[in-house]
Design a protein around this motif. Structure first.
Motif, PDB file in Angstrom:
ATOM      1  N   TYR A  50     -22.624  11.940 -13.828  1.00 58.16           N
ATOM      2  CA  TYR A  50     -23.304  11.576 -12.706  1.00 58.16           C
ATOM      3  C   TYR A  50     -23.542  10.189 -12.595  1.00 58.16           C
ATOM      4  O   TYR A  50     -23.926   9.426 -13.458  1.00 58.16           O
ATOM      5  CB  TYR A  50     -24.363  12.630 -12.487  1.00 58.16           C
ATOM      6  CG  TYR A  50     -25.540  12.579 -13.365  1.00 58.16           C
ATOM      7  CD1 TYR A  50     -25.437  13.199 -14.601  1.00 58.16           C
ATOM      8  CD2 TYR A  50     -26.541  11.799 -13.079  1.00 58.16           C
ATOM      9  CE1 TYR A  50     -26.670  12.979 -15.525  1.00 58.16           C
ATOM     10  CE2 TYR A  50     -27.612  11.670 -14.027  1.00 58.16           C
ATOM     11  CZ  TYR A  50     -27.682  12.294 -15.148  1.00 58.16           C
ATOM     12  OH  TYR A  50     -28.679  12.149 -15.897  1.00 58.16           O
ATOM     13  N   CYS A  51     -24.006   9.649 -11.212  1.00 52.78           N
ATOM     14  CA  CYS A  51     -24.669   8.509 -11.305  1.00 52.78           C
ATOM     15  C   CYS A  51     -26.157   8.539 -11.020  1.00 52.78           C
ATOM     16  O   CYS A  51     -26.588   9.340 -10.332  1.00 52.78           O
ATOM     17  CB  CYS A  51     -24.050   7.930  -9.679  1.00 52.78           C
ATOM     18  SG  CYS A  51     -22.368   7.646  -9.651  1.00 52.78           S
ATOM     19  N   TYR A  85     -24.402  24.814  -9.953  1.00 53.03           N
ATOM     20  CA  TYR A  85     -25.723  24.186 -10.195  1.00 53.03           C
ATOM     21  C   TYR A  85     -25.508  22.601 -10.293  1.00 53.03           C
ATOM     22  O   TYR A  85     -24.524  22.089 -10.774  1.00 53.03           O
ATOM     23  CB  TYR A  85     -26.239  24.576 -11.682  1.00 53.03           C
ATOM     24  CG  TYR A  85     -27.253  24.002 -12.247  1.00 53.03           C
ATOM     25  CD1 TYR A  85     -28.752  24.448 -11.519  1.00 53.03           C
ATOM     26  CD2 TYR A  85     -27.459  22.814 -13.049  1.00 53.03           C
ATOM     27  CE1 TYR A  85     -29.920  23.723 -11.694  1.00 53.03           C
ATOM     28  CE2 TYR A  85     -28.720  22.515 -13.628  1.00 53.03           C
ATOM     29  CZ  TYR A  85     -29.763  22.770 -12.731  1.00 53.03           C
ATOM     30  OH  TYR A  85     -31.074  22.042 -13.050  1.00 53.03           O
ATOM     31  N   LEU A  86     -26.344  21.983  -9.446  1.00 54.78           N
ATOM     32  CA  LEU A  86     -26.577  20.544  -9.554  1.00 54.78           C
ATOM     33  C   LEU A  86     -27.460  19.967 -10.819  1.00 54.78           C
ATOM     34  O   LEU A  86     -28.672  20.017 -10.664  1.00 54.78           O
ATOM     35  CB  LEU A  86     -27.102  19.948  -8.109  1.00 54.78           C
ATOM     36  CG  LEU A  86     -27.152  18.578  -7.910  1.00 54.78           C
ATOM     37  CD1 LEU A  86     -25.964  17.990  -7.897  1.00 54.78           C
ATOM     38  CD2 LEU A  86     -27.890  18.172  -6.566  1.00 54.78           C
ATOM     39  N   ALA A  87     -26.285  19.300 -11.580  1.00 52.62           N
ATOM     40  CA  ALA A  87     -27.125  18.976 -12.786  1.00 52.62           C
ATOM     41  C   ALA A  87     -27.375  17.518 -12.555  1.00 52.62           C
ATOM     42  O   ALA A  87     -26.879  16.670 -12.222  1.00 52.62           O
ATOM     43  CB  ALA A  87     -26.176  18.995 -14.096  1.00 52.62           C
ATOM     44  N   THR A  88     -28.951  17.077 -12.883  1.00 52.55           N
ATOM     45  CA  THR A  88     -29.350  15.931 -12.511  1.00 52.55           C
ATOM     46  C   THR A  88     -29.876  15.131 -13.693  1.00 52.55           C
ATOM     47  O   THR A  88     -30.740  13.941 -13.562  1.00 52.55           O
ATOM     48  CB  THR A  88     -30.412  15.861 -11.264  1.00 52.55           C
ATOM     49  OG1 THR A  88     -31.554  16.731 -11.768  1.00 52.55           O
ATOM     50  CG2 THR A  88     -29.769  16.335  -9.843  1.00 52.55           C
ATOM     51  N   SER A  89     -29.786  15.644 -14.732  1.00 51.18           N
ATOM     52  CA  SER A  89     -30.271  15.087 -15.914  1.00 51.18           C
ATOM     53  C   SER A  89     -29.202  15.292 -17.193  1.00 51.18           C
ATOM     54  O   SER A  89     -28.370  16.114 -17.121  1.00 51.18           O
ATOM     55  CB  SER A  89     -31.366  15.640 -16.628  1.00 51.18           C
ATOM     56  OG  SER A  89     -31.523  16.973 -16.751  1.00 51.18           O
ATOM     57  N   ALA A  90     -29.185  14.435 -18.098  1.00 52.29           N
ATOM     58  CA  ALA A  90     -28.064  14.653 -19.238  1.00 52.29           C
ATOM     59  C   ALA A  90     -28.453  15.597 -19.990  1.00 52.29           C
ATOM     60  O   ALA A  90     -29.716  16.127 -20.166  1.00 52.29           O
ATOM     61  CB  ALA A  90     -28.242  13.231 -19.951  1.00 52.29           C
ATOM     62  N   GLY A  91     -27.453  16.009 -20.587  1.00 52.02           N
ATOM     63  CA  GLY A  91     -27.759  17.087 -21.802  1.00 52.02           C
ATOM     64  C   GLY A  91     -26.512  18.250 -21.785  1.00 52.02           C
ATOM     65  O   GLY A  91     -25.514  17.956 -21.232  1.00 52.02           O
ATOM     66  N   ASN A  92     -26.587  19.035 -22.775  1.00 53.04           N
ATOM     67  CA  ASN A  92     -25.604  19.965 -23.051  1.00 53.04           C
ATOM     68  C   ASN A  92     -25.768  21.322 -22.059  1.00 53.04           C
ATOM     69  O   ASN A  92     -26.695  22.070 -21.925  1.00 53.04           O
ATOM     70  CB  ASN A  92     -25.368  20.646 -24.450  1.00 53.04           C
ATOM     71  CG  ASN A  92     -24.728  19.348 -25.195  1.00 53.04           C
ATOM     72  OD1 ASN A  92     -23.648  18.717 -24.940  1.00 53.04           O
ATOM     73  ND2 ASN A  92     -25.193  19.208 -26.334  1.00 53.04           N
ATOM     74  N   TYR A  93     -24.925  21.634 -21.195  1.00 50.08           N
ATOM     75  CA  TYR A  93     -24.998  22.731 -20.326  1.00 50.08           C
ATOM     76  C   TYR A  93     -24.132  23.861 -20.341  1.00 50.08           C
ATOM     77  O   TYR A  93     -23.193  23.535 -20.810  1.00 50.08           O
ATOM     78  CB  TYR A  93     -24.875  22.219 -18.654  1.00 50.08           C
ATOM     79  CG  TYR A  93     -25.785  21.355 -18.029  1.00 50.08           C
ATOM     80  CD1 TYR A  93     -25.834  19.885 -18.398  1.00 50.08           C
ATOM     81  CD2 TYR A  93     -26.904  21.833 -17.302  1.00 50.08           C
ATOM     82  CE1 TYR A  93     -26.904  19.116 -17.788  1.00 50.08           C
ATOM     83  CE2 TYR A  93     -27.887  20.939 -16.869  1.00 50.08           C
ATOM     84  CZ  TYR A  93     -27.759  19.553 -17.151  1.00 50.08           C
ATOM     85  OH  TYR A  93     -28.886  18.957 -16.726  1.00 50.08           O
ATOM     86  N   GLY A 108     -18.842  27.729 -23.453  1.00 48.81           N
ATOM     87  CA  GLY A 108     -19.172  26.724 -24.269  1.00 48.81           C
ATOM     88  C   GLY A 108     -19.939  25.691 -23.436  1.00 48.81           C
ATOM     89  O   GLY A 108     -20.156  25.833 -22.111  1.00 48.81           O
ATOM     90  N   ASN A 109     -20.211  24.588 -24.057  1.00 42.29           N
ATOM     91  CA  ASN A 109     -20.897  23.375 -23.516  1.00 42.29           C
ATOM     92  C   ASN A 109     -20.161  22.549 -22.546  1.00 42.29           C
ATOM     93  O   ASN A 109     -18.970  22.278 -22.877  1.00 42.29           O
ATOM     94  CB  ASN A 109     -21.952  22.664 -24.257  1.00 42.29           C
ATOM     95  CG  ASN A 109     -22.841  23.403 -24.838  1.00 42.29           C
ATOM     96  OD1 ASN A 109     -23.361  24.124 -24.359  1.00 42.29           O
ATOM     97  ND2 ASN A 109     -23.327  23.113 -26.278  1.00 42.29           N
ATOM     98  N   THR A 110     -20.863  22.078 -21.551  1.00 38.13           N
ATOM     99  CA  THR A 110     -20.307  20.730 -20.941  1.00 38.13           C
ATOM    100  C   THR A 110     -21.346  19.817 -21.037  1.00 38.13           C
ATOM    101  O   THR A 110     -22.454  19.871 -20.718  1.00 38.13           O
ATOM    102  CB  THR A 110     -20.274  21.219 -19.303  1.00 38.13           C
ATOM    103  OG1 THR A 110     -19.275  22.327 -19.099  1.00 38.13           O
ATOM    104  CG2 THR A 110     -19.748  19.819 -18.800  1.00 38.13           C
ATOM    105  N   ALA A 111     -20.782  18.820 -21.824  1.00 37.93           N
ATOM    106  CA  ALA A 111     -21.736  17.514 -21.908  1.00 37.93           C
ATOM    107  C   ALA A 111     -22.095  16.758 -20.807  1.00 37.93           C
ATOM    108  O   ALA A 111     -20.916  16.092 -20.361  1.00 37.93           O
ATOM    109  CB  ALA A 111     -21.276  16.687 -23.234  1.00 37.93           C
ATOM    110  N   VAL A 112     -23.040  16.717 -20.037  1.00 39.72           N
ATOM    111  CA  VAL A 112     -23.346  15.934 -18.686  1.00 39.72           C
ATOM    112  C   VAL A 112     -24.150  14.608 -18.972  1.00 39.72           C
ATOM    113  O   VAL A 112     -25.050  14.391 -19.947  1.00 39.72           O
ATOM    114  CB  VAL A 112     -23.943  16.765 -17.924  1.00 39.72           C
ATOM    115  CG1 VAL A 112     -24.559  15.903 -16.699  1.00 39.72           C
ATOM    116  CG2 VAL A 112     -23.305  17.914 -17.435  1.00 39.72           C
TER     117      VAL A 112
END
Ligand SMILES: [Ca+2]
Ligand SMILES: [Ca+2]
Length: 340
Positions: A50-51, A85-93, A108-112
């Motif tokens: 994300y930006c 879900y709108l992910a607005t911070s970094a991490g493993n979702y 499994g995880n998506t690394a954002v």
């Protein structure tokens, strides 16, 4: 899936065969329902970006009856119980999916991660539309959002805009609750050549909200620099900035001030002592208010609970009030730069 089980009851392993046939053997049947396991898949894959200042929509593969709980680094996220879900911070979702039978599984995880810099040219602007403006609150109404009439995909893919961008949100519920409508913003050079377009949401306070949750619109793959900024709505006369604006702009470009508008006060409608807005009436969005707008409006009149360009005050109904808005601005002409 149901399976039939049969159980044979024996009175004694030692009983003579003759006796079993008379009285000591019986059967009973029962069925066992085996619920299928749900599958839990994040459609984005192993990574997503994300930006800074915005976010990225994560979506889970859907199936009827499933419920969802998103997690960040393994911890459930409060209220994140839809399939997007709108992910607005970094991490493993990850997402925990529970099916109608109560069986659950975690994806499994998506690394954002955020991109290293503000990755695109961000445009901050403020504009009001005459139709939905409420002078007692100095806000625009959000009736279309409240009635769930705003579309999930931007409406500018048709004439006269013919904009082929893919801006959308996964679900109507993802549209900000204070959204008035979709609007289209264009960047143009001094020769009035269209450089880039972006669709997103106009909020009731006149600010722009990108589909990724950012304040302002993000123009992907557009170099920073000076551009004329043009704002279009579905049924109001478009405006273009009086001057080229250095983008990204930290100071919001305020179209409610006629000095920021090409053509000045003649191009805007006075909405209050200090606020001006885009003029209603341009039902076919070609930059002028003429009888052809009436001809577009007329067959839409008496429509209730529909998302129609004729509904200029954006209350979901296309009725006499909307005709009056058209009539009040008949013969208005936008500057050359905004006309089709
Ligand atoms: Ca028109
Ligand atoms: Ca209306």
């Amino acid at each position: 899936m149901k399976k039939l089980f049969q159980v044979i009851f024996l009175c004694s392993f030692l009983a003579p065969i003759a006796l079993q046939a008379q009285s000591c053997v019986g059967t009973a049947s029962f069925s066992v329902t085996i619920n299928p396991s749900p599958t839990a898949t994040i459609n984005n894959g192993a990574t997503a970006q994300y930006c800074s200042g915005g976010g990225v929509y994560l979506t889970a593969a859907q199936s009827t009856g499933n419920t969802y709980q998103w997690r960040l680094n393994g911890t459930p996220i409060s209220g994140a119980t839809s399939w997007s879900y709108l992910a607005t911070s970094a991490g493993n979702y990850s997402v925990e999916v529970t099916n109608a039978g109560g069986c659950a599984i975690v994806s499994g995880n998506t690394a954002v991660s955020a991109t290293a810099t503000s990755c695109e040219t961000l445009v901050q602007a403020r504009l009001f539309l005459e139709g939905p403006f409420n002078s007692s609150t100095s806000l625009m109404n959000t009736n279309l959002r409240t009635a769930n009439l705003l579309p999930r995909l931007h409406p500018f893919g048709v004439a006269p805009w013919n904009y082929n961008g893919s801006e959308s949100v996964p679900q109507i519920s993802n549209i900000p609750t204070n959204a008035v409508d979709w609007v289209l913003v264009e960047l143009r050079n001094a020769a009035n050549t269209l450089i880039a377009s972006r669709a997103g949401f106009l909020l009731n306070d006149g600010t722009l909200r990108d589909i990724d949750g950012s304040t302002g619109f993000r123009f992907a793959n557009t170099a920073s620099g000076s551009y004329y900024v043009l704002v279009r709505a579905r049924n109001h006369v478009a405006l273009i900035s009086a001057n080229a604006v250095s983008l990204p702009n930290a100071s919001t470009l305020d179209f409610s001030n006629p000095s920021n508008v090409m053509g000045g006060a003649a191009q805007v409608k006075a909405l209050s002592a200090s606020l001006n807005g885009l003029k209603a009436g341009d039902v076919n969005a070609n930059g002028v208010v003429t009888v052809s707008d009436f001809n577009t409006l007329q067959p839409q009149l008496s429509s209730i609970n529909q998302y129609l360009n004729g509904d200029m005050n954006m209350d979901g109904q296309t009725i006499t009030q909307d005709f009056n808005l058209y009539q009040g601005n008949a013969s208005s002409i936008g500057v050359t730069q905004v006309r089709y």
